[in-house]
Scaffold this motif. Structure first.
Motif, PDB file in Angstrom:
ATOM      1  N   ALA A  36       0.814  -1.210   0.000  1.00 16.54           N
ATOM      2  CA  ALA A  36       0.000   0.000   0.000  1.00 16.54           C
ATOM      3  C   ALA A  36       0.854   1.271   0.000  1.00 16.54           C
ATOM      4  O   ALA A  36       0.418   2.305  -0.491  1.00 16.54           O
ATOM      5  CB  ALA A  36      -0.926   0.004   1.209  1.00 16.54           C
ATOM      6  N   ASN A  37       2.051   1.191   0.540  1.00 13.82           N
ATOM      7  CA  ASN A  37       2.899   2.374   0.663  1.00 13.82           C
ATOM      8  C   ASN A  37       4.096   2.361  -0.285  1.00 13.82           C
ATOM      9  O   ASN A  37       5.075   3.066  -0.063  1.00 13.82           O
ATOM     10  CB  ASN A  37       3.383   2.514   2.113  1.00 13.82           C
ATOM     11  CG  ASN A  37       2.237   2.811   3.042  1.00 13.82           C
ATOM     12  OD1 ASN A  37       1.550   3.797   2.878  1.00 13.82           O
ATOM     13  ND2 ASN A  37       2.016   1.926   3.992  1.00 13.82           N
ATOM     14  N   LEU A  38       4.003   1.570  -1.332  1.00 14.86           N
ATOM     15  CA  LEU A  38       5.059   1.487  -2.340  1.00 14.86           C
ATOM     16  C   LEU A  38       4.562   2.144  -3.619  1.00 14.86           C
ATOM     17  O   LEU A  38       3.649   1.659  -4.270  1.00 14.86           O
ATOM     18  CB  LEU A  38       5.402   0.016  -2.599  1.00 14.86           C
ATOM     19  CG  LEU A  38       6.464  -0.284  -3.636  1.00 14.86           C
ATOM     20  CD1 LEU A  38       7.819   0.261  -3.169  1.00 14.86           C
ATOM     21  CD2 LEU A  38       6.573  -1.785  -3.850  1.00 14.86           C
ATOM     22  N   THR A  39       5.138   3.311  -3.956  1.00 17.73           N
ATOM     23  CA  THR A  39       4.726   4.023  -5.165  1.00 17.73           C
ATOM     24  C   THR A  39       5.938   4.607  -5.863  1.00 17.73           C
ATOM     25  O   THR A  39       6.767   5.259  -5.232  1.00 17.73           O
ATOM     26  CB  THR A  39       3.754   5.175  -4.845  1.00 17.73           C
ATOM     27  OG1 THR A  39       4.368   6.040  -3.899  1.00 17.73           O
ATOM     28  CG2 THR A  39       2.445   4.666  -4.294  1.00 17.73           C
ATOM     29  N   GLN A  40       6.065   4.358  -7.124  1.00 20.22           N
ATOM     30  CA  GLN A  40       7.069   4.967  -8.002  1.00 20.22           C
ATOM     31  C   GLN A  40       8.464   5.021  -7.390  1.00 20.22           C
ATOM     32  O   GLN A  40       9.088   6.077  -7.302  1.00 20.22           O
ATOM     33  CB  GLN A  40       6.622   6.373  -8.404  1.00 20.22           C
ATOM     34  CG  GLN A  40       5.330   6.377  -9.158  1.00 20.22           C
ATOM     35  CD  GLN A  40       4.853   7.780  -9.464  1.00 20.22           C
ATOM     36  OE1 GLN A  40       5.363   8.759  -8.963  1.00 20.22           O
ATOM     37  NE2 GLN A  40       3.834   7.866 -10.315  1.00 20.22           N
ATOM     38  N   GLY A  41       8.961   3.879  -6.942  1.00 17.10           N
ATOM     39  CA  GLY A  41      10.318   3.819  -6.421  1.00 17.10           C
ATOM     40  C   GLY A  41      10.486   4.360  -5.019  1.00 17.10           C
ATOM     41  O   GLY A  41      11.603   4.569  -4.557  1.00 17.10           O
ATOM     42  N   HIS A  64      18.731  -5.717  -1.114  1.00 16.34           N
ATOM     43  CA  HIS A  64      19.061  -6.214  -2.449  1.00 16.34           C
ATOM     44  C   HIS A  64      18.468  -5.387  -3.583  1.00 16.34           C
ATOM     45  O   HIS A  64      18.867  -5.545  -4.733  1.00 16.34           O
ATOM     46  CB  HIS A  64      18.598  -7.667  -2.600  1.00 16.34           C
ATOM     47  CG  HIS A  64      19.375  -8.613  -1.763  1.00 16.34           C
ATOM     48  ND1 HIS A  64      18.808  -9.301  -0.725  1.00 16.34           N
ATOM     49  CD2 HIS A  64      20.675  -8.954  -1.787  1.00 16.34           C
ATOM     50  CE1 HIS A  64      19.730 -10.046  -0.158  1.00 16.34           C
ATOM     51  NE2 HIS A  64      20.869  -9.850  -0.773  1.00 16.34           N
ATOM     52  N   ASP A  65      17.537  -4.528  -3.281  1.00 18.39           N
ATOM     53  CA  ASP A  65      16.813  -3.804  -4.321  1.00 18.39           C
ATOM     54  C   ASP A  65      17.670  -2.735  -4.995  1.00 18.39           C
ATOM     55  O   ASP A  65      18.475  -2.073  -4.361  1.00 18.39           O
ATOM     56  CB  ASP A  65      15.577  -3.138  -3.718  1.00 18.39           C
ATOM     57  CG  ASP A  65      14.731  -2.507  -4.780  1.00 18.39           C
ATOM     58  OD1 ASP A  65      14.132  -3.246  -5.573  1.00 18.39           O
ATOM     59  OD2 ASP A  65      14.688  -1.270  -4.831  1.00 18.39           O
ATOM     60  N   LYS A  66      17.458  -2.579  -6.295  1.00 20.25           N
ATOM     61  CA  LYS A  66      18.168  -1.573  -7.085  1.00 20.25           C
ATOM     62  C   LYS A  66      17.229  -0.507  -7.642  1.00 20.25           C
ATOM     63  O   LYS A  66      17.658   0.377  -8.364  1.00 20.25           O
ATOM     64  CB  LYS A  66      18.883  -2.234  -8.270  1.00 20.25           C
ATOM     65  CG  LYS A  66      19.847  -3.320  -7.893  1.00 20.25           C
ATOM     66  CD  LYS A  66      21.166  -2.749  -7.506  1.00 20.25           C
ATOM     67  CE  LYS A  66      22.155  -3.885  -7.340  1.00 20.25           C
ATOM     68  NZ  LYS A  66      23.103  -3.665  -6.316  1.00 20.25           N
ATOM     69  N   THR A  67      15.930  -0.574  -7.307  1.00 24.30           N
ATOM     70  CA  THR A  67      14.968   0.343  -7.913  1.00 24.30           C
ATOM     71  C   THR A  67      14.436   1.398  -6.956  1.00 24.30           C
ATOM     72  O   THR A  67      13.967   2.437  -7.409  1.00 24.30           O
ATOM     73  CB  THR A  67      13.764  -0.432  -8.478  1.00 24.30           C
ATOM     74  OG1 THR A  67      13.135  -1.153  -7.418  1.00 24.30           O
ATOM     75  CG2 THR A  67      14.207  -1.390  -9.566  1.00 24.30           C
ATOM     76  N   LEU A  68      14.467   1.155  -5.668  1.00 23.78           N
ATOM     77  CA  LEU A  68      13.939   2.143  -4.719  1.00 23.78           C
ATOM     78  C   LEU A  68      14.852   3.355  -4.669  1.00 23.78           C
ATOM     79  O   LEU A  68      16.059   3.227  -4.522  1.00 23.78           O
ATOM     80  CB  LEU A  68      13.817   1.542  -3.317  1.00 23.78           C
ATOM     81  CG  LEU A  68      12.766   0.460  -3.123  1.00 23.78           C
ATOM     82  CD1 LEU A  68      12.834  -0.086  -1.701  1.00 23.78           C
ATOM     83  CD2 LEU A  68      11.377   0.992  -3.414  1.00 23.78           C
ATOM     84  N   THR A  69      14.260   4.526  -4.789  1.00 23.70           N
ATOM     85  CA  THR A  69      15.043   5.756  -4.706  1.00 23.70           C
ATOM     86  C   THR A  69      14.914   6.409  -3.342  1.00 23.70           C
ATOM     87  O   THR A  69      15.739   7.249  -2.974  1.00 23.70           O
ATOM     88  CB  THR A  69      14.604   6.759  -5.785  1.00 23.70           C
ATOM     89  OG1 THR A  69      13.215   7.024  -5.626  1.00 23.70           O
ATOM     90  CG2 THR A  69      14.886   6.206  -7.172  1.00 23.70           C
ATOM     91  N   SER A  70      13.871   6.025  -2.591  1.00 24.49           N
ATOM     92  CA  SER A  70      13.653   6.606  -1.281  1.00 24.49           C
ATOM     93  C   SER A  70      12.964   5.592  -0.380  1.00 24.49           C
ATOM     94  O   SER A  70      12.020   4.922  -0.798  1.00 24.49           O
ATOM     95  CB  SER A  70      12.781   7.860  -1.406  1.00 24.49           C
ATOM     96  OG  SER A  70      12.496   8.386  -0.139  1.00 24.49           O
ATOM     97  N   VAL A  71      13.438   5.498   0.858  1.00 20.98           N
ATOM     98  CA  VAL A  71      12.814   4.630   1.856  1.00 20.98           C
ATOM     99  C   VAL A  71      12.561   5.476   3.101  1.00 20.98           C
ATOM    100  O   VAL A  71      13.494   6.031   3.676  1.00 20.98           O
ATOM    101  CB  VAL A  71      13.696   3.415   2.209  1.00 20.98           C
ATOM    102  CG1 VAL A  71      13.063   2.593   3.299  1.00 20.98           C
ATOM    103  CG2 VAL A  71      13.978   2.573   0.981  1.00 20.98           C
TER     104      VAL A  71
END
Length: 78
Positions: A36-41, A64-71
């Motif tokens: 629910a809280n995962l949008t556009q990286g 391991h992820d290479k696509t998330l730009t912000s956490v």
């Protein structure tokens, strides 16, 4: 290529599928709050209700992820 290596490489490009896979390996259910809280990286979580056992697959997927730009990780616990 070994299937596990191939799957790991593919999962680096898709955070949620990798997270689901890690939950299945651990025998737990993916948290609805993650999807629910995962949008556009961007992953933005309020973690007050996350149990200790649920942290392992979540943190491994983030690692391991290479696509998330912000956490974003928030807590409103007092």
């Amino acid at each position: 290529m070994i299937d596990s290596v191939k799957m790991r490489r593919q999962c680096m490009l898709d955070f949620y599928s990798h997270y689901e896979h890690l939950c299945a390996v651990q025998g737990s259910v993916p948290l609805k709050a993650v999807k629910a809280n995962l949008t556009q990286g961007t992953l933005d979580l309020t973690v007050d209700s996350i149990k200790a056992a649920d942290w392992t697959p979540l943190l491994d997927a983030i690692r391991h992820d290479k696509t998330l730009t912000s956490v974003g990780i928030r807590s409103f616990h007092q």
